[in-house]
Design a protein around this motif. Structure first.
Motif, PDB file in Angstrom:
ATOM      1  N   PRO A 167       8.569   5.443  11.277  1.00 46.78           N
ATOM      2  CA  PRO A 167       7.682   4.659  10.410  1.00 46.78           C
ATOM      3  C   PRO A 167       8.020   4.911   8.940  1.00 46.78           C
ATOM      4  CG  PRO A 167       6.424   5.793  12.107  1.00 46.78           C
ATOM      5  CD  PRO A 167       7.828   6.267  12.243  1.00 46.78           C
ATOM      6  N   TRP A 168       7.897   3.917   8.112  1.00 46.61           N
ATOM      7  CA  TRP A 168       8.159   3.940   6.668  1.00 46.61           C
ATOM      8  C   TRP A 168       9.642   3.926   6.310  1.00 46.61           C
ATOM      9  CZ3 TRP A 168       3.903   2.731   4.235  1.00 46.61           C
ATOM     10  CH2 TRP A 168       2.668   3.144   4.754  1.00 46.61           C
ATOM     11  N   GLU A 398       8.752  -1.140   1.555  1.00 43.74           N
ATOM     12  CA  GLU A 398       7.804  -0.032   1.727  1.00 43.74           C
ATOM     13  C   GLU A 398       7.800   0.858   0.482  1.00 43.74           C
ATOM     14  OE1 GLU A 398       9.763  -1.324   3.963  1.00 43.74           O
ATOM     15  OE2 GLU A 398       8.969  -1.110   5.994  1.00 43.74           O
ATOM     16  N   ARG A 413       6.158   7.687   2.768  1.00 48.62           N
ATOM     17  CA  ARG A 413       5.547   8.532   3.804  1.00 48.62           C
ATOM     18  C   ARG A 413       4.454   9.415   3.223  1.00 48.62           C
ATOM     19  NH1 ARG A 413      11.058  11.069   5.938  1.00 48.62           N
ATOM     20  NH2 ARG A 413      11.171  11.318   3.679  1.00 48.62           N
ATOM     21  N   LEU A 417      -1.131   6.577   4.143  1.00 49.19           N
ATOM     22  CA  LEU A 417      -1.673   5.379   4.791  1.00 49.19           C
ATOM     23  C   LEU A 417      -1.081   5.269   6.193  1.00 49.19           C
ATOM     24  CD1 LEU A 417      -1.263   2.862   1.838  1.00 49.19           C
ATOM     25  CD2 LEU A 417      -3.285   4.182   2.466  1.00 49.19           C
ATOM     26  N   SER A 418      -1.749   4.471   7.027  1.00 52.09           N
ATOM     27  CA  SER A 418      -1.125   4.293   8.349  1.00 52.09           C
ATOM     28  C   SER A 418      -0.101   3.150   8.239  1.00 52.09           C
ATOM     29  CB  SER A 418      -2.168   4.054   9.436  1.00 52.09           C
ATOM     30  OG  SER A 418      -2.890   2.907   9.120  1.00 52.09           O
ATOM     31  N   TYR A 419       0.968   3.297   8.983  1.00 53.78           N
ATOM     32  CA  TYR A 419       2.094   2.363   8.835  1.00 53.78           C
ATOM     33  C   TYR A 419       1.781   1.027   9.506  1.00 53.78           C
ATOM     34  CZ  TYR A 419       6.834   0.571   8.625  1.00 53.78           C
ATOM     35  OH  TYR A 419       7.931  -0.205   8.355  1.00 53.78           O
TER      36      TYR A 419
END
Ligand code: MIC
Ligand code: SF4
Length: 647
Positions: A167-168, A398, A413, A417-419
């Protein structure tokens, strides 16, 4: 015999030569694209070939670069392009419909087909399994006329992808990592083919981000396999019928193989002023940011902008950062409008920009003095943003949003926050009403020509010898943005004498004037360059305008592919030093002779340079094919084609 993807597409399109790396080959081109900044000249050249209709399976003329229209010139060009398209069987994508590469991927790209575009980021189409290449407008005009496209048969590097992005971490971080590894130098004559189990974890728009920025590596193009992910993307575009499977055979051979574990990558930035000046975002964390620009043909897809909108939803951009978002296409903009994401962007304080190249080419949004600007596009050459003192960093959407929210360079990252896991829709919004089809009665169409549109200037055949002066000596990595600035000068693309007045504007503004004064006295102008001369765009004006100024030869330590082809097309001799250190034995202002050059090129003999000022001789080198030498002898491709027609 086992074949890789490149060999499969090339062997199906080969019209001359052998598939031996380093040899010149000619291939059939199925599709072409042009954009307005290179298109006007390309269609003027096409018109001069007197062919009644394009001979390709599909040709599309996009209007996406010159949409600022500060003056009548661009609007006149658009009208010209619209009428030419209607007359000669070309689809016309109107201003506002989006950036050529994004729209082409959505609506026209087909796995296994060849695409030639008068824009260096045409390899974006490699994301959908096309062999998509950038070229000068004249080469595209020839392809529209049904002629082959000639290129040096490339070597193939396989990049084997394993794992899955964390993620990110985005597709942009993959290509920035590859740029860090391979740099922008030394990759001429190579195609990158992606493979491995990691490929299936990437969507088509993500793959297209990676192939798009292959242009910055200087490779001929990059290509992904066409697989189930490709089929689903095409189905969502209501084009499943265009899908074919295309993968490398087991045991296919490559000149070189690299392995990248996607799961190990981290967010990255390309620092000023080169796309290969890459570091992890965390290295720069905390640096104050003044501007964030999200868009361009690299990162403006539905997926990218949904990530941006989801992260900005219910939040405000930092008060000291000017944030702009330019959706890549009307399809993307329409979908953001329909699902409410546009409202989230507007509410957060984002400036919504037109679906066009805009800021990426310095057409508006020039940052403040000494600004730090984080951008999701592909080039951060000095001055390209329109502000010479600006420091442009390239990043993923991002990372760009993280800076927009915090006002400083921030590893996304660390945002806490949530991805937002964005999935592509099962069906995109499809409305092709801004793509105009050619006229049913082409003979009734009168081509419109505004006062800014002039015929392409003619050149004379190559003289017996080049005898002149080193009008300019430059260093390494001279880009076509250095040679032929775009931005506010773009509107003169159709007016060569006027545009030529800006050649090397940011390097040495007296260059055009000095060239013209030499030219008028019969003294040839010669440019001497370092490594990777001619990096960047496909703009043929970086050869055409120097030709107009009387430049006869460019001698460098190394030359980039598209620019070299453009020099040849306009009759300028591209030469390299046999020994790199000889670069140090010439100075600006030296008188130079290339004795018997015409005869030597004709008979394939070695070329030497006599430095009259320093009383020295320097051996030079070229890799020109017989066909290319003939083009240069004729004074360029248009002369060459005409003389071939007459004989
Ligand atoms: C660019 O990104 O530099 C451009 C503007 O798209 C160019 C084409 C041009 O100069 O018109 C390119 O990449 O070829
Ligand atoms: Fe347009 Fe920028 Fe892409 Fe060039 S790189 S085609 S200017 S968006």
């Amino acid at each position: 015999m086992s074949q890789n993807i490149l060999q499969k597409i090339l062997s199906q399109h080969l019209v001359s030569g052998d598939l031996t790396p380093g040899e010149e080959i000619g291939i059939k081109i199925d599709q072409t694209l042009t954009q307005d900044a290179t298109g006007t000249m390309a269609y003027l050249q096409f018109e001069s070939m007197r062919i009644p209709k394009v001979q390709t399976e599909l040709s599309v003329s996009y209007v996406d670069h010159n949409t600022l229209q500060d003056g009548f010139e661009n609007a006149d060009d658009h009208r010209y392009l619209q009428t030419v398209a209607a007359k000669y069987g070309i689809l016309y994508s109107r201003a506002g419909n989006g950036i050529c590469h994004q729209v082409h991927l959505e609506r026209f790209g087909r796995p296994g087909r060849t695409l030639l575009g008068s824009d260096s980021h045409t390899p974006t189409g490699g994301g959908i399994g096309m062999l998509a290449m950038g070229a000068g407008g004249l080469d595209v005009a020839v392809a529209m006329g049904g002629g082959p496209f000639y290129l040096t048969c490339p070597k193939v590097t396989r990049i084997e992808l394993t794992g899955r992005l964390q993620p990110w971490v985005a597709a942009k971080d993959v290509i920035l990592y590859i740029l860090e590894l391979l740099t922008t130098k030394g990759n001429v004559g190579t195609v990158i083919e992606y493979g491995g189990e990691g490929v299936a974890t990437l969507t088509v728009p993500e793959r297209a981000t990676i192939t798009n920025m292959g242009a910055e590596l200087g490779v001929t193009t990059s290509v992904f396999p066409s697989d189930e992910v490709t089929r689903m993307f095409l189905a969502a575009q209501d084009r499943e019928g265009d899908w074919v499977e295309l993968t490398a055979d087991p045991g296919a051979e490559y000149d070189c193989t690299l392995r990248i574990d996607l799961g190990e990558l981290v967010p990255r930035l390309a620092k000023p002023h080169s796309p290969d000046n890459v570091c992890p975002v965390s290295d720069m964390a905390g640096t104050k940011v003044h501007q964030v620009m999200i868009g361009s043909c690299t990162n403006s897809s539905y997926r990218d902008l949904m990530v941006v909108a989801s992260l900005l939803k219910g939040r405000q951009v930092h008060p000291e950062v000017s944030v702009g978002v330019a959706p890549g296409s009307r399809q993307v903009l329409g979908m953001l409008t329909q699902n409410g994401a546009l409202a989230d962007l507007v509410t957060s304080g984002v400036r919504i920009l037109e679906s066009a190249c805009g800021f990426c080419i310095g057409n508006g949004q020039a940052p403040q003095t000494n600004a730090i600007s984080i951008r999701t596009n592909n080039r951060n050459f000095e001055g390209r943003s329109g502000t010479r003192s600006a420091q442009v960093y390239l990043a993923s959407p991002e990372t760009a949003v993280a800076a927009a929210l915090t006002g400083a360079v921030t590893d996304p990252r660390e945002l806490g926050l949530s991805y937002p896991g964005i999935r592509l829709p099962e069906r995109f919004w499809i409305d092709d009403s801004m793509i105009l089809t050619p006229a049913a009665n082409p003979e009734t169409i009168e081509v419109y020509r505004g006062p800014n549109i002039g015929d392409p200037p003619a050149n004379n055949p190559l003289p017996e010898e080049i005898r002149g002066v080193v009008t300019l000596k430059v260093g390494d990595k001279i880009t076509t943005d250095h040679i032929m600035p775009a931005g506010s000068r773009l509107k003169y693309r159709s007016n060569v004498p006027k545009y030529a007045g800006f050649v090397f504007e940011g390097v040495d503004p007296t260059f055009p004037e000095r060239c013209l004064s030499n030219r008028d006295k019969g003294i040839h102008n010669i440019i001497v360059g370092g490594a990777s001369y001619g990096q960047g765009s496909s703009r043929e004006h970086a050869a055409l305008c120097p030709m107009y100024l009387g430049v006869k030869a460019v001698i460098a330590q190394s030359l980039e592919r598209i620019h070299t082809a453009n020099l040849i097309n306009f009759g300028i001799v591209p030469l390299t030093f046999e020994k790199e250190e000889d670069y140090g034995r010439i100075e600006q202002g030296d008188s130079i002779v290339l004795p018997d050059l015409r005869e030597r090129l004709k008979t394939g003999q070695a070329v030497t340079l006599r430095n009259v000022t320093k009383e020295t001789e320097i051996p030079l080198y070229h890799t020109l094919s017989t066909r290319q030498r003939e083009i240069i002898l004729a004074g360029g491709l248009l002369n060459f084609t005409r003389s071939a027609e007459q004989s």
